[in-house]
Every structure is written in structure tokens, then in C-alpha cells.
Design an enzyme around this catalytic site. Structure first.
Site, PDB file in Angstrom:
ATOM      1  N   LYS A  68      24.535  25.414  39.742  1.00 56.13           N
ATOM      2  CA  LYS A  68      25.638  25.217  40.101  1.00 56.13           C
ATOM      3  C   LYS A  68      26.611  26.639  40.333  1.00 56.13           C
ATOM      4  CE  LYS A  68      27.638  21.532  38.529  1.00 56.13           C
ATOM      5  NZ  LYS A  68      28.242  22.566  36.920  1.00 56.13           N
ATOM      6  N   THR A  70      25.550  29.796  39.054  1.00 56.09           N
ATOM      7  CA  THR A  70      25.051  30.700  40.364  1.00 56.09           C
ATOM      8  C   THR A  70      25.702  30.837  41.260  1.00 56.09           C
ATOM      9  OG1 THR A  70      22.695  30.816  38.195  1.00 56.09           O
ATOM     10  CG2 THR A  70      22.730  32.040  40.720  1.00 56.09           C
ATOM     11  N   ARG A  91      34.785  27.642  34.261  1.00 58.20           N
ATOM     12  CA  ARG A  91      35.004  26.945  32.354  1.00 58.20           C
ATOM     13  C   ARG A  91      34.296  28.468  31.537  1.00 58.20           C
ATOM     14  NH1 ARG A  91      32.055  21.971  32.526  1.00 58.20           N
ATOM     15  NH2 ARG A  91      30.868  22.846  33.972  1.00 58.20           N
ATOM     16  N   LYS A 102      20.700  23.486  26.887  1.00 54.58           N
ATOM     17  CA  LYS A 102      21.090  23.658  28.190  1.00 54.58           C
ATOM     18  C   LYS A 102      21.494  25.090  28.731  1.00 54.58           C
ATOM     19  CE  LYS A 102      24.737  22.116  31.591  1.00 54.58           C
ATOM     20  NZ  LYS A 102      25.445  23.513  32.192  1.00 54.58           N
ATOM     21  N   ALA A 270      31.869  18.011  31.425  1.00 57.12           N
ATOM     22  CA  ALA A 270      32.141  16.365  32.471  1.00 57.12           C
ATOM     23  C   ALA A 270      31.538  15.369  32.467  1.00 57.12           C
ATOM     24  CB  ALA A 270      31.896  17.627  33.715  1.00 57.12           C
ATOM     25  N   PHE A 298      28.705  19.165  35.336  1.00 59.90           N
ATOM     26  CA  PHE A 298      27.446  18.547  36.110  1.00 59.90           C
ATOM     27  C   PHE A 298      26.870  17.903  37.482  1.00 59.90           C
ATOM     28  CE2 PHE A 298      27.599  17.955  31.456  1.00 59.90           C
ATOM     29  CZ  PHE A 298      26.226  18.292  30.942  1.00 59.90           C
ATOM     30  N   PHE A 379      12.784  28.588  46.081  1.00 57.84           N
ATOM     31  CA  PHE A 379      11.954  28.449  45.367  1.00 57.84           C
ATOM     32  C   PHE A 379      10.682  28.641  45.887  1.00 57.84           C
ATOM     33  CE2 PHE A 379      15.150  26.350  42.469  1.00 57.84           C
ATOM     34  CZ  PHE A 379      14.369  27.105  41.051  1.00 57.84           C
ATOM     35  N   TRP A 407      20.202  34.122  43.352  1.00 58.71           N
ATOM     36  CA  TRP A 407      19.475  33.937  41.654  1.00 58.71           C
ATOM     37  C   TRP A 407      18.498  35.562  41.670  1.00 58.71           C
ATOM     38  CZ3 TRP A 407      15.418  35.852  38.919  1.00 58.71           C
ATOM     39  CH2 TRP A 407      15.324  35.321  38.002  1.00 58.71           C
TER      40      TRP A 407
END
Length: 553
Positions: A68, A70, A91, A102, A270, A298, A379, A407
Site C-alpha cells: 500500500k 509503495t 504517516r 512489520k 489504524a 491497514f 508479481f 516496486w
């Protein structure tokens, strides 16, 4: 290369040049070294038009990863490649997840905000200031009791906790004030992680110094013996707390790897708070751009719900479009596939997991009435058949799906997404909240569970109902709701993946964050102080002899 190796391989643009690109001169910058700066609140010019506001959210998170942050950063870079004045608003990462499981919150691959080491660690000291203000209030509260307790505070009903920005389960429950009369009043106490503190929420919802002070003053820290709330204002702590927070309240300017201006400021979780960057940062970003891209933490049931029902309501914001991020791999996990098997085609698992994405998309489109696009992070193991399956199901909801390779390719991998966002932003929308503030506290909680989570209703434990009744008696019943819930499921049970049905959410604890302006509802086994995992990420982090940080993702 790893994320940190990619970030360290790019030559950054001096922050003065980044500021100049949005019309901010060097005299308006408070530089923190060569590549970071704070922006004064005076730069929010109400006479200037606001740029379009784009929210990036995601499906329910899984260990497979969704991307998210990224996507948020890469979309901003892609819009800028298309010639659009763009600012990304994010944030600040908490040290707890950085050293835990995480990881950081600076994006990944070729879609990152930099300097990523600084952003993920101490940055400009904002979180330290928030923690210091929180703990000053705690110290003044206990000192008031020690010095005679003129406010008749019931030490059994102190609600204010100390905080530290670290995952430290040992501090969840403590007994302090030991050692005799001159060392305080013995009582049960505990710590929250800084990003779960009410001061973090107040910090992120405040619109000015005066609004910050007003919100701090309203914070309830305890109850007197007669049941009346005791506030930070009653303790005369507001001025000193504001002195600690005044510099932190100024948003931080950094950049993406492609030189897109990025404002990174504030960072409530969140799952236990409202999960959005500061209102001040969002408003400032919109004054500097045609498109502001922001995210909420999230899945959309948590971050997006709170962004839309709490932040947008409090700050009178109206989003222009929403991006829902997903991956084929994550959807297959929601469909019951083991993480070790995600690299093989499995249309059955994918179809079983797709309802999770479709519920999030439906909420954005049909509950909040916002234009929406699905960003599918591709991917190498994703097959054409799997991608076609996702696109077809989303099309049935009237929502387009775009592939992204942000990415690996940076902004160039998000051009199709950016073009779709530009198209969506030109549409008028009928943005609405998921519930009306005039509903009762119970009705608001139940509405969120039914309309957003897809559940049947709520079970309110007797202790929680007493808390609700007390908040009603004190006049807090017209505030919005901040749900504290597991991030791993629409329900309050983290094992219920996909889009579970026929469930109720158990309300265990209800408390008011009067300064932030919402009622916090704790469900399931949610905790406001996380713990470290069996193998913390901190074990891999080190510093070389020349001072370079390694192992940070």
C-alpha cells in the site's frame, strides 16, 4: 538489491530544491540537515485552491504483503511523470514495527520516500516530542495526587497511561509508586505504544496551535470520586505540553526517490487509533499540488473507514478517488492457500479469496460513494489467468483494475494507474459517511459492523455497556467511533480470512478520547501495546564502521 540498498544508491536532491519545486523558498524552511525540513503552518493559505485528494487503501493485510505505501508513493511519482503537480502525504513510521515484524513505512523498491533510514528511525524527533508531552501529563497527574489531590481524583479510575514508542509487552501492566510515602501513591498502571496515545490522535487532527491546545485541554485523564471527568486542562498541563509539541506540529518535507515532494507527518496506528497522517500535512499538501496522494493504515475496513468517517468529517475533506491495493498472492492466502504455495497458479484459491477484495471495493463505491480503482501489484509468479480472473470480478462491480510494477519500476510502473486516477478525479462524486453522528453509540458501532465489516451485529459485554451509559450521561454520545480491531480480518477474530459472514463483533471496552473527538471501541483481543515477535527485525540491523546503517529492510 534490498530496499535500503536501493535507497542508498540514489543521489538525493537538496531539500531546498524540493521545496522550491512547490513554491517554498529557503526562508520558509527549517532544515534538519541537507535532505529534511519542517514547514511553517503559515504556508497553509486558505486563499489558494485545494488539489484533488486521492486515498490509497488496501485489502485485509496478509503475510504475503500488499504494497500500500509503495503504491501511494509510486502513484505520486507516476502522476508527476504525466506532468501533474503532485505531493504525497504519509504517516511517520513507529519504531515498534520497525524493530518488530512489520518493518518500516517508507515504501519499497524504487517507490520509496527518502532518506528512508532517518524516516524509519528518529526522523525529526516528532514522536519523541509526543511521548514527552504524554509522559509530562502523566507525571503532573501523579504529582497532583501526591501534593494533596485537590481535584479528588479516584486513583482507581485513572485512565491516562504513560507511553513509549516501542513494542514492549512487559510494560502493558505495571504497578508503580512503590517505595513509601515520598515516592508516590502505589497503583496499577501501564504503558501504551506512542502511536496509540491520545496525544498522537490529537496531534494528527489538530488544525493549528490554538486547536491543539483546545484539544489537549479536553483530554480526560481520570475521574473524580463523584464520577466527574478530570482533564488535562484541570491539571494546568496544556501550556507545557504545547511547548513540547509546537515544533513537532510543523509538517516534515522530504522526497521520493524520483524527487516528488513528500510531506511525512504523524503516525497513529489504524488498528488501535485512526491511522492517518496529520490534517495539517494533508491540507498543506493540497495547497501545493493539483493531486495529493495519501494513505490510511491497514485494510480499508480500518484505515479507510476512519479516514473517511473521522478525519474527513473533522477536517471537512472530500476525496476525489480511492485506490484499493491488492495482490494475487494475498488473495490466494485469503482463499486458504498456504504461504509456501503462493507461487503456483491456483484459480480456486483465488476465487475463494476474491470476496475480500470485492467487499472492500463495494464499501468504497457503494457505502462511501467514491470513484474507485483496484491496483493489482504484479508479481512474476502471477499468471495471466489469475489476473484476468481478478479483473473480471472487479468489472462486475463497475470498477477497473490496473496492473502496477511500482516496486520494480518506480513511477514508470504506475502510469496506467495514474491515468485511471486522473479520469476518476474528473467525475463528480456523492461522498457520504457510513453512519450519522446522531445515532446512539451502540447504533454507530453496529452500523460499522453491518455496513463496512459485513457482520450481523454486535455483542456488548456488560462492563462495556456500563462504560457506554456513562459516556452518554457525560454528553459524549454524538462523537464518531474509532474501532480498535484486529487488522487481519473483517471480524474481530484474526483467523476469519476472506469475507466472513454470520459473525458478530464483541465490544469489550469503550472509552472516550475527548481531545481527539471520538469514542474508542476495543474489540476482540486488541492491545494498545504490541510485543516483539520471536525473531525481531532489530536483530538484523547494524551500523558499519563508516556510520552507514545496514539491515533496515
Amino acid at each position: 538489491m534490498t530496499d535500503i540498498e536501493i535507497a542508498q544508491s540514489v543521489k538525493l536532491t537538496p531539500i531546498t530544491e524540493i521545496a522550491q519545486s512547490i513554491g517554498v523558498g529557503p526562508d520558509d524552511l527549517e532544515q534538519y540537515g541537507k535532505y529534511k525540513a519542517k514547514l511553517p503552518l503559515s504556508l497553509i493559505d486558505d486563499s489558494k485552491p485545494d488539489g484533488k485528494l486521492i486515498l490509497v487503501t488496501a485489502i485485509t493485510p496478509t503475510p504475503a504483503g500488499e504494497g500500500k505505501t509503495t503504491t501511494t508513493i509510486g502513484l505520486a511519482d507516476a502522476l508527476r511523470r504525466l506532468g501533474k503537480r503532485t505531493v504525497v502525504a504519509l504517516r511517520e513510521p513507529s519504531l515498534g514495527p520497525v524493530f518488530g515484524v512489520k518493518g518500516g513505512a517508507a515504501g519499497g523498491g524504487w517507490a520509496q520516500v527518502v532518506p528512508m533510514e532517518d524516516i524509519n528511525l528518529h526522523f525529526t524527533g516528532d514522536f519523541h516530542a509526543i511521548g514527552a508531552a504524554n509522559n509530562l501529563l502523566a507525571a503532573m497527574l501523579d504529582n497532583h495526587i501526591q501534593q494533596g489531590n485537590a481535584l479528588n481524583i479516584d486513583v482507581r479510575r485513572i485512565t491516562w497511561k504513560r507511553c513509549v514508542d516501542m513494542n514492549d509487552r512487559q510494560l502493558r501492566f505495571v504497578v508503580d509508586g512503590l517505595g513509601g510515602k515520598f515516592n508516590g501513591t502505589p497503583r496499577e498502571d501501564g504503558f501504551d505504544i506512542t502511536v496509540a496515545s491520545e496525544i498522537m490522535a490529537v496531534f494528527c487532527l489538530a488544525t493549528s496551535i490554538s486547536d491543539l491546545k483546545a484539544r489537549l485541554s479536553r483530554m480526560v485523564v481520570a475521574y473524580a470520586y463523584d464520577g466527574t471527568p478530570v482533564t488535562a486542562g484541570d491539571l494546568k498541563a496544556v501550556g507545557a505540553m504545547t511547548a513540547l509539541l509546537k515544533d513537532a506540529l510543523k509538517p516534515n518535507l522530504v522526497q521520493t526517490l524520483e524527487g516528488t515532494p513528500a510531506i511525512v507527518h504523524g503516525g497513529p496506528f489504524a488498528n488501535i487509533a485512526h491511522g492517518c497522517n496529520s490534517v495539517i500535512a494533508t491540507k498543506m499538501a493540497r495547497k501545493f499540488s493539483d493531486y495529493t496522494v495519501t494513505e490510511a493504515g491497514f485494510g480499508a475496513d480500518l484505515g479507510a473507514e476512519k479516514f473517511l468517517d473521522i478525519k474527513c468529517r473533522a477536517a471537512s475533506l472530500k476525496p476525489s478517488a480511492v485506490v484499493v491495493v491488492a495482490t494475487v498472492r494475498a488473495l490466494k492466502m485469503h482463499g486458504g492457500l498456504d504461504k509456501k504455495s503462493l507461487g503456483t497458479e491456483d484459480l480456486t484459491a483465488l476465487e475463494n479469496g476474491l470476496p475480500n477484495l470485492l467487499r472492500h471495493v463495494s464499501n468504497m463505491k457503494n457505502v462511501y460513494r467514491l470513484p474507485c480503482v483496484v491496483a493489482l501489484n504484479r508479481f512474476p509468479t502471477d499468471t495471466d489467468a489469475e489476473i484476468a480472473c481478478v479483473m473480471a470480478k472487479c468489472k462486475e462491480l463497475g470498477v477497473n483494475t490496473v496492473l502496477s510494477t511500482l516496486w520494480a519500476d518506480g513511477g514508470a510502473g504506475g502510469i496506467a494507474m495514474a491515468e485511471e486516477i486522473i479520469r476518476l478525479c474528473e467525475q463528480e462524486n456523492d461522498f457520504s459517511y457510513s453512519y450519522d453522528l446522531d445515532l446512539s453509540i451502540n447504533e454507530k458501532i453496529e452500523t460499522i459492523v453491518k455496513r463496512v465489516y459485513g457482520g450481523d451485529g454486535i455483542t456488548v459485554l456488560p462492563a462495556a455497556q456500563k462504560q457506554i451509559d456513562a459516556l452518554i450521561a457525560l454528553g459524549y454520545d454524538k462523537l464518531p467511533i474509532c474501532m480498535a480491531k484486529t487488522q487481519y480480518s473483517f471480524s474481530d477474530d484474526p483467523t476469519k480470512l476472506g469475507a466472513p459472514e454470520n459473525f458478530t463483533v464483541t465490544v469489550k471496552n469503550v472509552r472516550v478520547s475527548a481531545g481527539a473527538g471520538f469514542v474508542v471501541v476495543l474489540t476482540g483481543d486488541i492491545m494498545t501495546m504490541p510485543g516483539l515477535p520471536p525473531k525481531p527485525a532489530a536483530e538484523a540491523i547494524d551500523v558499519t564502521e563508516d556510520g552507514q546503517i545496514v539491515g533496515l529492510f
